[in-house]
Design an enzyme around this catalytic site. Structure first.
Site, PDB file in Angstrom:
ATOM      1  CB  SER A  56      15.761   3.683  -7.377  1.00  0.00           C
ATOM      2  OG  SER A  56      14.921   3.266  -6.366  1.00  0.00           O
ATOM      3  CB  ALA A  73      -4.611   3.949   7.776  1.00  0.00           C
ATOM      4  N   GLY A  99      14.363   9.954 -24.594  1.00  0.00           N
ATOM      5  CA  GLY A  99      14.186  11.091 -23.599  1.00  0.00           C
ATOM      6  C   GLY A  99      14.922  11.360 -23.161  1.00  0.00           C
ATOM      7  CE1 TYR A 132       2.064   0.626   0.927  1.00  0.00           C
ATOM      8  CE2 TYR A 132       0.154  -0.816   1.652  1.00  0.00           C
ATOM      9  CZ  TYR A 132       1.046  -0.675   0.721  1.00  0.00           C
ATOM     10  OH  TYR A 132       1.310  -0.175  -0.486  1.00  0.00           O
TER      11      TYR A 132
HETATM   12  N1  LIG Z   1       3.804  -3.901  -5.743  1.00  0.00           N
HETATM   13  C1  LIG Z   1       2.772  -3.892  -5.243  1.00  0.00           C
HETATM   14  O1  LIG Z   1       2.514  -5.216  -4.964  1.00  0.00           O
HETATM   15  C2  LIG Z   1       2.274  -2.728  -4.443  1.00  0.00           C
HETATM   16  C3  LIG Z   1       0.675  -3.159  -4.455  1.00  0.00           C
HETATM   17  C4  LIG Z   1       0.031  -1.519  -4.573  1.00  0.00           C
HETATM   18  C5  LIG Z   1       0.858  -0.390  -4.205  1.00  0.00           C
HETATM   19  N2  LIG Z   1       1.720  -0.158  -4.665  1.00  0.00           N
HETATM   20  C6  LIG Z   1       2.632   0.859  -4.557  1.00  0.00           C
HETATM   21  O2  LIG Z   1       3.336   1.000  -5.321  1.00  0.00           O
HETATM   22  C7  LIG Z   1       4.184   1.848  -5.049  1.00  0.00           C
HETATM   23  C8  LIG Z   1       5.597   1.257  -5.810  1.00  0.00           C
HETATM   24  O3  LIG Z   1       6.100   0.223  -5.234  1.00  0.00           O
HETATM   25  P1  LIG Z   1       6.404  -0.691  -5.957  1.00  0.00           P
HETATM   26  O4  LIG Z   1       6.034  -2.045  -5.282  1.00  0.00           O
HETATM   27  O5  LIG Z   1       7.325  -0.603  -6.964  1.00  0.00           O
HETATM   28  O6  LIG Z   1       8.201  -0.819  -4.786  1.00  0.00           O
HETATM   29  P2  LIG Z   1       8.931  -1.511  -4.827  1.00  0.00           P
HETATM   30  O7  LIG Z   1       9.792  -1.249  -6.144  1.00  0.00           O
HETATM   31  O8  LIG Z   1       9.993  -1.531  -3.503  1.00  0.00           O
HETATM   32  O9  LIG Z   1       9.848   0.386  -5.093  1.00  0.00           O
HETATM   33  C9  LIG Z   1       9.818   1.266  -3.910  1.00  0.00           C
HETATM   34  C10 LIG Z   1      10.581   3.027  -4.132  1.00  0.00           C
HETATM   35  O10 LIG Z   1      10.060   3.502  -3.247  1.00  0.00           O
HETATM   36  C11 LIG Z   1      11.370   4.297  -2.963  1.00  0.00           C
HETATM   37  N3  LIG Z   1      11.136   4.447  -1.005  1.00  0.00           N
HETATM   38  C12 LIG Z   1      11.306   3.623  -0.674  1.00  0.00           C
HETATM   39  N4  LIG Z   1      11.243   4.080   0.921  1.00  0.00           N
HETATM   40  C13 LIG Z   1      11.575   4.983   0.530  1.00  0.00           C
HETATM   41  C14 LIG Z   1      11.611   6.270   1.494  1.00  0.00           C
HETATM   42  N5  LIG Z   1      12.172   6.457   2.626  1.00  0.00           N
HETATM   43  N6  LIG Z   1      11.943   7.923   0.847  1.00  0.00           N
HETATM   44  C15 LIG Z   1      11.746   7.647  -0.484  1.00  0.00           C
HETATM   45  N7  LIG Z   1      11.724   6.805  -1.393  1.00  0.00           N
HETATM   46  C16 LIG Z   1      11.048   5.390  -0.812  1.00  0.00           C
HETATM   47  C17 LIG Z   1      11.475   3.084  -3.139  1.00  0.00           C
HETATM   48  O11 LIG Z   1      13.902   4.162  -3.210  1.00  0.00           O
HETATM   49  P3  LIG Z   1      14.552   3.962  -3.144  1.00  0.00           P
HETATM   50  O12 LIG Z   1      14.602   1.848  -3.707  1.00  0.00           O
HETATM   51  O13 LIG Z   1      16.149   3.517  -4.199  1.00  0.00           O
HETATM   52  O14 LIG Z   1      15.121   3.258  -1.704  1.00  0.00           O
HETATM   53  C18 LIG Z   1      11.632   2.498  -4.678  1.00  0.00           C
HETATM   54  O15 LIG Z   1      12.315   3.767  -5.668  1.00  0.00           O
HETATM   55  C19 LIG Z   1       4.191   1.739  -3.514  1.00  0.00           C
HETATM   56  O16 LIG Z   1       3.630   3.309  -3.163  1.00  0.00           O
HETATM   57  C20 LIG Z   1       3.924   1.236  -3.117  1.00  0.00           C
HETATM   58  O17 LIG Z   1       3.057   1.630  -2.036  1.00  0.00           O
HETATM   59  C21 LIG Z   1       2.593  -1.235  -4.258  1.00  0.00           C
END
Ligand SMILES: NC(=O)c1ccc[n+]([C@@H]2O[C@H](COP(=O)([O-])OP(=O)(O)OC[C@H]3O[C@@H](n4cnc5c(N)ncnc54)[C@H](OP(=O)(O)O)[C@@H]3O)[C@@H](O)[C@H]2O)c1
Length: 253
Positions: free
Chosen positions: A18, A161, A59, A159
């Protein structure tokens, strides 16, 4: 090279699509012909907009809701997936949930963080693998983090871990399912400019990261999405059990 219609007739399940990285990857798969299952937790309207964007780009898509920080939510998604063919799974949903120093961590918080960032990804993979095994083809990308190798910042122990566990899961699954034609890899983002940091980081933290990054800036969701799509494409057909680091040189070892 990724072909225009590379993912035509393929169904891609993207958790956490999302917003941020997941939404960008959903668009990238959808605009290359895929049918994308856009999973979300709280942001239904945003997920519907992602599907609308995919349809406009040629798509197709649908949304599904599940709170992957709870076992009930994971079970709900696994049941919903029953008998649905998924060709590509991207385990992307994740969050710090909240920063907590070591002495502040409760069993409930640890369970929530591990469920969302590791355990749910395992059970969603377990749900789609039988279909991939039948078809003798499939790709899984687990979205880990630079925190998996660095141990994470203060307050991010659970996180980091969980993300390290996810990286280990990638290698284990790659070993078990490689002979069946299923590829499993990790994308490990550095600091990417998404809501994640609007929720959990200060301006000072982000300034420090930029200063420590050879490319001098944060990454974008599209840059991580490109790496995810590549690992699922034919171009990556001999890449198995690897972690593709997308961090602008922040961590090179
Ligand atoms: N941004 C960074 O710097 C970074 C770095 C390393 C790794 N990552 C990883 O990349 C991935 C995406 O991160 P992002 O930066 O794009 O984050 P984001 O913009 O905050 O998006 C997070 C996504 O995960 C979903 N989500 C959060 N809590 C959830 C829950 N309890 N159940 C189901 N879905 C949940 C959210 O859904 P809703 O909004 O609909 O609730 C949203 O679609 C994550 O795994 C994050 O750990 C990010």
């Amino acid at each position: 090279m990724i072909q225009l219609n590379e993912f035509k007739n393929k169904t891609v399940l993207l958790t956490g699509a999302s917003a941020g990285i997941g939404a960008a990857a959903a668009h990238a798969f959808g605009s290359r012909g895929a049918h994308v299952i856009v999973h979300y937790n709280r942001r239904r309207e945003a997920a519907e907009q992602v599907v609308a964007g995919i349809s406009a780009a040629g798509g197709s898509g649908e949304t599904v809701q599940a709170d992957l920080a709870t076992l009930a939510g994971v079970r709900g998604l696994v049941d919903w997936l029953h008998a649905r063919p998924v060709n590509i799974l991207v385990n992307n949903a994740g969050s710090l949930v909240r920063r907590a120093r070591v002495l502040e961590f409760t069993p409930e918080l640890m369970e929530q963080v591990m469920m969302l960032n590791f355990t749910s990804a395992f059970f969603v993979a377990q749900a789609v693998l039988p279909g991939m095994l039948e078809r003798k083809h499939g790709a899984i990308v687990n979205v880990s983090s630079v925190a998996a190798r660095m141990g994470g910042g203060i307050g991010a122990l659970g996180y980091s871990a969980a993300k390290a566990a996810m990286s280990a899961m990638t290698k284990n699954m790659a070993r078990e399912f490689g002979p069946a034609g299923i590829r499993v890899n990790t994308v490990s983002p550095g600091t990417i400019d998404t809501d994640f940091h609007r929720n959990f980081s200060t301006e000072q933290m982000l300034t420090n990261v930029k200063a420590a990054t050879p490319m001098g800036r944060l990454g974008t969701s599209d840059e991580v999405a490109d790496a995810i799509v590549y690992l699922c494409s034919e171009g990556a057909r001999f890449i198995q059990g690897q972690a593709l680091e997308v961090n602008g040189g922040f961590l090179m070892v």
